[in-house]
Design a protein around this motif. Sequence first.
Motif, PDB file in Angstrom:
ATOM      1  N   ARG A   1       2.728 -39.577  17.176  1.00 39.42           N
ATOM      2  CA  ARG A   1       1.410 -39.237  16.635  1.00 39.42           C
ATOM      3  C   ARG A   1       0.369 -39.176  17.756  1.00 39.42           C
ATOM      4  O   ARG A   1       0.257 -40.098  18.565  1.00 39.42           O
ATOM      5  N   THR A   2      -0.361 -38.080  17.795  1.00 39.90           N
ATOM      6  CA  THR A   2      -1.421 -37.924  18.786  1.00 39.90           C
ATOM      7  C   THR A   2      -2.527 -38.944  18.544  1.00 39.90           C
ATOM      8  O   THR A   2      -2.945 -39.142  17.404  1.00 39.90           O
ATOM      9  N   PRO A   3      -3.015 -39.627  19.591  1.00 37.46           N
ATOM     10  CA  PRO A   3      -4.112 -40.586  19.416  1.00 37.46           C
ATOM     11  C   PRO A   3      -5.314 -39.940  18.738  1.00 37.46           C
ATOM     12  O   PRO A   3      -5.595 -38.755  18.945  1.00 37.46           O
ATOM     13  N   ARG A   4      -6.031 -40.712  17.957  1.00 40.53           N
ATOM     14  CA  ARG A   4      -7.129 -40.194  17.142  1.00 40.53           C
ATOM     15  C   ARG A   4      -8.175 -39.437  17.961  1.00 40.53           C
ATOM     16  O   ARG A   4      -8.704 -38.409  17.540  1.00 40.53           O
ATOM     17  N   GLY A   5      -8.462 -39.897  19.164  1.00 37.58           N
ATOM     18  CA  GLY A   5      -9.490 -39.254  19.977  1.00 37.58           C
ATOM     19  C   GLY A   5      -9.124 -37.864  20.471  1.00 37.58           C
ATOM     20  O   GLY A   5      -9.988 -37.121  20.939  1.00 37.58           O
ATOM     21  N   ARG A   6      -7.849 -37.487  20.374  1.00 33.19           N
ATOM     22  CA  ARG A   6      -7.416 -36.162  20.845  1.00 33.19           C
ATOM     23  C   ARG A   6      -6.969 -35.267  19.697  1.00 33.19           C
ATOM     24  O   ARG A   6      -6.318 -34.259  19.916  1.00 33.19           O
ATOM     25  N   ARG A   7      -7.325 -35.628  18.468  1.00 34.54           N
ATOM     26  CA  ARG A   7      -6.848 -34.860  17.312  1.00 34.54           C
ATOM     27  C   ARG A   7      -7.886 -33.904  16.739  1.00 34.54           C
ATOM     28  O   ARG A   7      -7.664 -33.310  15.690  1.00 34.54           O
ATOM     29  N   GLY A   8      -9.021 -33.736  17.402  1.00 36.45           N
ATOM     30  CA  GLY A   8     -10.077 -32.900  16.838  1.00 36.45           C
ATOM     31  C   GLY A   8      -9.745 -31.410  16.862  1.00 36.45           C
ATOM     32  O   GLY A   8      -8.886 -30.950  17.616  1.00 36.45           O
ATOM     33  N   TRP A   9     -10.449 -30.653  16.018  1.00 35.09           N
ATOM     34  CA  TRP A   9     -10.279 -29.209  15.952  1.00 35.09           C
ATOM     35  C   TRP A   9     -11.064 -28.544  17.093  1.00 35.09           C
ATOM     36  O   TRP A   9     -12.213 -28.881  17.331  1.00 35.09           O
ATOM     37  N   LYS A  10     -10.419 -27.584  17.786  1.00 29.55           N
ATOM     38  CA  LYS A  10     -11.075 -26.838  18.866  1.00 29.55           C
ATOM     39  C   LYS A  10     -10.774 -25.347  18.702  1.00 29.55           C
ATOM     40  O   LYS A  10      -9.635 -24.973  18.433  1.00 29.55           O
ATOM     41  N   LYS A  11     -11.794 -24.521  18.883  1.00 31.00           N
ATOM     42  CA  LYS A  11     -11.623 -23.079  18.725  1.00 31.00           C
ATOM     43  C   LYS A  11     -11.212 -22.439  20.049  1.00 31.00           C
ATOM     44  O   LYS A  11     -11.751 -22.737  21.107  1.00 31.00           O
ATOM     45  N   PHE A  12     -10.202 -21.535  19.979  1.00 28.41           N
ATOM     46  CA  PHE A  12      -9.706 -20.822  21.157  1.00 28.41           C
ATOM     47  C   PHE A  12      -9.507 -19.347  20.809  1.00 28.41           C
ATOM     48  O   PHE A  12      -9.393 -18.969  19.636  1.00 28.41           O
ATOM     49  N   TYR A  13      -9.421 -18.554  21.871  1.00 33.06           N
ATOM     50  CA  TYR A  13      -8.947 -17.184  21.705  1.00 33.06           C
ATOM     51  C   TYR A  13      -7.476 -17.217  22.095  1.00 33.06           C
ATOM     52  O   TYR A  13      -7.136 -17.435  23.256  1.00 33.06           O
ATOM     53  N   ALA A  14      -6.597 -17.046  21.113  1.00 35.48           N
ATOM     54  CA  ALA A  14      -5.159 -17.202  21.317  1.00 35.48           C
ATOM     55  C   ALA A  14      -4.509 -15.876  21.688  1.00 35.48           C
ATOM     56  O   ALA A  14      -4.852 -14.824  21.138  1.00 35.48           O
ATOM     57  N   VAL A  15      -3.567 -15.943  22.628  1.00 33.98           N
ATOM     58  CA  VAL A  15      -2.828 -14.768  23.075  1.00 33.98           C
ATOM     59  C   VAL A  15      -1.339 -15.114  23.113  1.00 33.98           C
ATOM     60  O   VAL A  15      -0.924 -15.983  23.885  1.00 33.98           O
ATOM     61  N   LEU A  16      -0.545 -14.464  22.262  1.00 30.47           N
ATOM     62  CA  LEU A  16       0.907 -14.640  22.283  1.00 30.47           C
ATOM     63  C   LEU A  16       1.488 -13.621  23.247  1.00 30.47           C
ATOM     64  O   LEU A  16       1.591 -12.433  22.946  1.00 30.47           O
ATOM     65  N   LYS A  17       1.846 -14.103  24.423  1.00 33.90           N
ATOM     66  CA  LYS A  17       2.273 -13.231  25.517  1.00 33.90           C
ATOM     67  C   LYS A  17       3.642 -13.677  25.986  1.00 33.90           C
ATOM     68  O   LYS A  17       3.795 -14.786  26.504  1.00 33.90           O
ATOM     69  N   GLY A  18       4.659 -12.819  25.789  1.00 38.70           N
ATOM     70  CA  GLY A  18       6.010 -13.270  26.059  1.00 38.70           C
ATOM     71  C   GLY A  18       6.334 -14.416  25.111  1.00 38.70           C
ATOM     72  O   GLY A  18       6.050 -14.362  23.918  1.00 38.70           O
TER      73      GLY A  18
END
Length: 345
Positions: A103-120
Amino acid sequence: MSCQQFIANLDQLNDGQDFAKDLLKTLYNSIKNEKLEWAIDENELRKSLSELVDDKFGTGTKKVTRILDGGNPFLDVPQALSATTYKHGVLTRKTHADIDGKRTPRGRRGWKKFYAVLKGTILYLQKDEYRPDKALSEGDLKNAIRVHHALATRASDYSKKSNVLKLKTADWRVFLFQAPSKEEMLSWILRINLVAAIFSAPAFPAAVSSMKKFCRPLLPSCTTRLCQEEQLRSHENKLRQVTAELAEHRCHPVERGLKSKEAEEYRLKEHYLMFEKSRYETYIHLLAVKIKVGSDDLERIEARLATLEGDDPALRKTHSSPALSLGHGPVTGSKATKDASTSDT
């Protein structure tokens, strides 16, 4: 792992050539007779390898071509400029589980917005909008996720947000991604799974140990050398193997409610086999449809799946995916696009 399998796993890894068989046999027997011990602790090792990368490219340089990936200092994430881009768009990420499903520690579980690129076979998560001619920053590379042997499913057990997909990677990390719409969520799930089905190389045999401890097989990050028809047969063979292993495993259950280490190992292996069964079922289904369509046009493949399964193509729920409580932009063209740059760094 047998000596022959050990040798086969190292084919053409000596700058494109094979290592001497006598050398590999000696190495195999040496490891078999006396297990390897870490000379330094993991954090110290990661730090020394990171410094080695910095020294290689010179002090103060801003150009990054490879970085060390997450918790494993031996897995580097390449910035593959010539790889095919299969999808890109805005996703909001939540890290739910680290390597091995911890389980990821609580302090690193927040939502973050990214521009995602599926490359290869890599899902890059960038802070700025995607441009084919723009090099990725060090921060972007650190957020990159390998999708070989991964499985994306709808996060049906997460109700706090809508249009959320769950991605479980080869090293059992778990991420949640919120897409802008249901259609985008379905498209991301399909394309991640299809890329994994087409390009994931066959797994290496699991480690052999004198201890009664379950070990997952090694999942290579390199691209398969099989054609798609051979890849499909490989997935079918693996599904038969996993199904048989699961049936055999369930023939020898541990006492219900038992909390011993043996019981935990039993449950871990059962969870692994159930997940692998679902993963290979998904791979086989998508790859078979792709071969039948006879095209690399992803929109045609999506349309074909939609006619076969309604509006939720290839989204059979993965019952073996860990419940969250356990801790464990549209495409620009109809075809996958090739970046103009052709050089790898």
